[in-house]
Design a protein around this motif. Structure first.
Motif, PDB file in Angstrom:
ATOM      1  N   UNK A 114       3.566 -37.101  47.515  1.00 40.45           N
ATOM      2  CA  UNK A 114       4.037 -38.378  46.968  1.00 40.45           C
ATOM      3  C   UNK A 114       3.035 -39.438  47.389  1.00 40.45           C
ATOM      4  N   UNK A 115       2.405 -40.090  46.435  1.00 42.38           N
ATOM      5  CA  UNK A 115       1.370 -41.058  46.753  1.00 42.38           C
ATOM      6  C   UNK A 115       1.981 -42.341  47.299  1.00 42.38           C
ATOM      7  N   UNK A 116       1.370 -42.939  48.319  1.00 42.56           N
ATOM      8  CA  UNK A 116       1.934 -44.136  48.940  1.00 42.56           C
ATOM      9  C   UNK A 116       2.105 -45.265  47.928  1.00 42.56           C
ATOM     10  N   UNK A 117       3.332 -45.766  47.834  1.00 42.23           N
ATOM     11  CA  UNK A 117       3.688 -46.817  46.873  1.00 42.23           C
ATOM     12  C   UNK A 117       3.509 -46.343  45.434  1.00 42.23           C
ATOM     13  N   UNK A 118       3.418 -45.034  45.226  1.00 42.36           N
ATOM     14  CA  UNK A 118       3.250 -44.483  43.886  1.00 42.36           C
ATOM     15  C   UNK A 118       4.320 -43.451  43.585  1.00 42.36           C
ATOM     16  N   UNK A 119       3.938 -42.395  42.867  1.00 43.64           N
ATOM     17  CA  UNK A 119       4.913 -41.372  42.498  1.00 43.64           C
ATOM     18  C   UNK A 119       4.481 -40.010  43.016  1.00 43.64           C
ATOM     19  N   UNK A 120       5.402 -39.072  42.970  1.00 40.94           N
ATOM     20  CA  UNK A 120       5.123 -37.714  43.406  1.00 40.94           C
ATOM     21  C   UNK A 120       4.644 -36.861  42.246  1.00 40.94           C
ATOM     22  N   UNK A 121       3.831 -35.859  42.536  1.00 37.79           N
ATOM     23  CA  UNK A 121       3.336 -34.984  41.480  1.00 37.79           C
ATOM     24  C   UNK A 121       4.460 -34.168  40.839  1.00 37.79           C
ATOM     25  N   UNK A 122       5.498 -33.851  41.598  1.00 38.43           N
ATOM     26  CA  UNK A 122       6.645 -33.157  41.011  1.00 38.43           C
ATOM     27  C   UNK A 122       7.342 -34.039  39.984  1.00 38.43           C
ATOM     28  N   UNK A 123       7.395 -35.341  40.254  1.00 42.82           N
ATOM     29  CA  UNK A 123       7.990 -36.283  39.298  1.00 42.82           C
ATOM     30  C   UNK A 123       7.120 -36.415  38.051  1.00 42.82           C
ATOM     31  N   UNK A 124       5.806 -36.356  38.235  1.00 48.94           N
ATOM     32  CA  UNK A 124       4.889 -36.397  37.094  1.00 48.94           C
ATOM     33  C   UNK A 124       5.161 -35.215  36.171  1.00 48.94           C
ATOM     34  N   UNK A 125       5.258 -34.023  36.759  1.00 47.91           N
ATOM     35  CA  UNK A 125       5.530 -32.844  35.949  1.00 47.91           C
ATOM     36  C   UNK A 125       6.875 -32.954  35.235  1.00 47.91           C
ATOM     37  N   UNK A 126       7.885 -33.426  35.928  1.00 49.66           N
ATOM     38  CA  UNK A 126       9.219 -33.522  35.331  1.00 49.66           C
ATOM     39  C   UNK A 126       9.219 -34.450  34.123  1.00 49.66           C
ATOM     40  N   UNK A 127       8.594 -35.620  34.275  1.00 50.21           N
ATOM     41  CA  UNK A 127       8.601 -36.572  33.151  1.00 50.21           C
ATOM     42  C   UNK A 127       7.773 -36.064  31.976  1.00 50.21           C
ATOM     43  N   UNK A 128       6.635 -35.420  32.291  1.00 50.26           N
ATOM     44  CA  UNK A 128       5.748 -34.957  31.226  1.00 50.26           C
ATOM     45  C   UNK A 128       6.353 -33.782  30.460  1.00 50.26           C
ATOM     46  N   UNK A 129       6.894 -32.812  31.163  1.00 50.20           N
ATOM     47  CA  UNK A 129       7.462 -31.638  30.505  1.00 50.20           C
ATOM     48  C   UNK A 129       8.692 -32.016  29.688  1.00 50.20           C
ATOM     49  N   UNK A 130       9.520 -32.876  30.220  1.00 54.30           N
ATOM     50  CA  UNK A 130      10.706 -33.328  29.472  1.00 54.30           C
ATOM     51  C   UNK A 130      10.289 -33.991  28.169  1.00 54.30           C
ATOM     52  N   UNK A 131       9.274 -34.853  28.237  1.00 48.48           N
ATOM     53  CA  UNK A 131       8.816 -35.556  27.038  1.00 48.48           C
ATOM     54  C   UNK A 131       8.157 -34.607  26.045  1.00 48.48           C
ATOM     55  N   UNK A 132       7.365 -33.638  26.551  1.00 50.89           N
ATOM     56  CA  UNK A 132       6.734 -32.652  25.669  1.00 50.89           C
ATOM     57  C   UNK A 132       7.790 -31.874  24.902  1.00 50.89           C
ATOM     58  N   UNK A 133       8.813 -31.434  25.595  1.00 48.63           N
ATOM     59  CA  UNK A 133       9.881 -30.668  24.944  1.00 48.63           C
ATOM     60  C   UNK A 133      10.585 -31.509  23.874  1.00 48.63           C
ATOM     61  N   UNK A 134      10.808 -32.787  24.182  1.00 46.40           N
ATOM     62  CA  UNK A 134      11.491 -33.671  23.228  1.00 46.40           C
ATOM     63  C   UNK A 134      10.644 -33.898  21.979  1.00 46.40           C
ATOM     64  N   UNK A 135       9.353 -34.175  22.166  1.00 49.89           N
ATOM     65  CA  UNK A 135       8.475 -34.373  21.009  1.00 49.89           C
ATOM     66  C   UNK A 135       8.329 -33.089  20.206  1.00 49.89           C
TER      67      UNK A 135
END
Length: 231
Positions: A114-135
């Protein structure tokens, strides 16, 4: 389901600079990247694209601009495919980050990073995969199972999508290489994704367009013994 062409943005002014650009302003395509973006029109000439989706950042907009114009498509902009929010690491020189304890976590155990004051790589994957599936579902419903769409995003975002499609744990995603302007291809089915290309810099993409299925064929089944290719 539709077929997804994953395109990393072309070479930017930040690539090779030794700086973690992230979402920094002012990052555009360099001269090499501009040529790579122009070349996409010919590289993907054999593929009928039904939709283009992109990250909001300028380097992605510039990468697909000529391609979208040539295909008369208006790209869909989706924040789910933004570059990783590297937080306070954004804009720092890589050499200054190598000694950070988190650097080893990013390399060896990225699912916990989890990057300081940023986001975690697991969260990046979750948002990207969810959006890919939706599109993918949206485009399949509109254009059918043989539709092909293109997503232009960023290296770590694309690597996380590929890692999911390969059934790998996110901790192995650093084994995947995604170069600027490279193309990777995933075909989703009801049972599993099929990864057709990874980090491809070539021009032969006719084979990624799915053929008409035979009546007895289950498109979600893998070919026992390996694919026989397409005529």
């Amino acid at each position: 389901m539709a077929t997804l062409v994953l395109l990393r943005h072309a070479r930017s002014t930040a690539n090779g600079s030794g700086v973690l650009a992230g979402r920094s302003e002012g990052v555009t395509l360099d001269p090499t990247g501009q040529r790579q973006a122009a070349d996409l029109v010919d590289r993907l000439a054999e593929v009928t694209l039904h939709d283009i989706v992109r990250s909001p950042l300028p380097r992605c907009e510039q990468t697909v601009s000529a391609l979208a114009a040539a295909r008369d498509l208006d790209p869909v902009v989706d924040d789910a495919f933004l570059e990783v929010d590297y937080g306070s690491w954004t804009g720092k020189a890589i050499k200054d980050l190598l000694g950070e304890p988190l650097w080893k976590v990013v390399q060896q155990h990225p699912s916990a990073a989890v990057f300081p004051d940023g986001e975690g790589l697991a969260d990046v994957q979750a948002r990207a995969v969810k959006a890919v599936r939706a599109h993918d579902a949206r485009i399949t419903a509109k254009y059918g199972d043989r539709a092909v769409w293109l997503l232009c995003s960023h290296g770590d975002v694309i690597k996380s999508i590929l890692s999911d499609a390969l059934g790998q744990h996110l901790d192995t995603f650093q084994r995947i290489v995604v170069d600027p302007a490279s193309v990777s291809v995933i075909r989703y089915t009801e049972t599993r994704p099929f990864v057709l290309r990874m980090n491809d810099a070539g021009k032969e993409f006719a084979g990624v367009v799915p053929p008409e299925p035979k009546p007895e064929e289950n498109t979600g089944d893998a070919t026992v013994g390996g694919s026989t290719g397409q005529a």
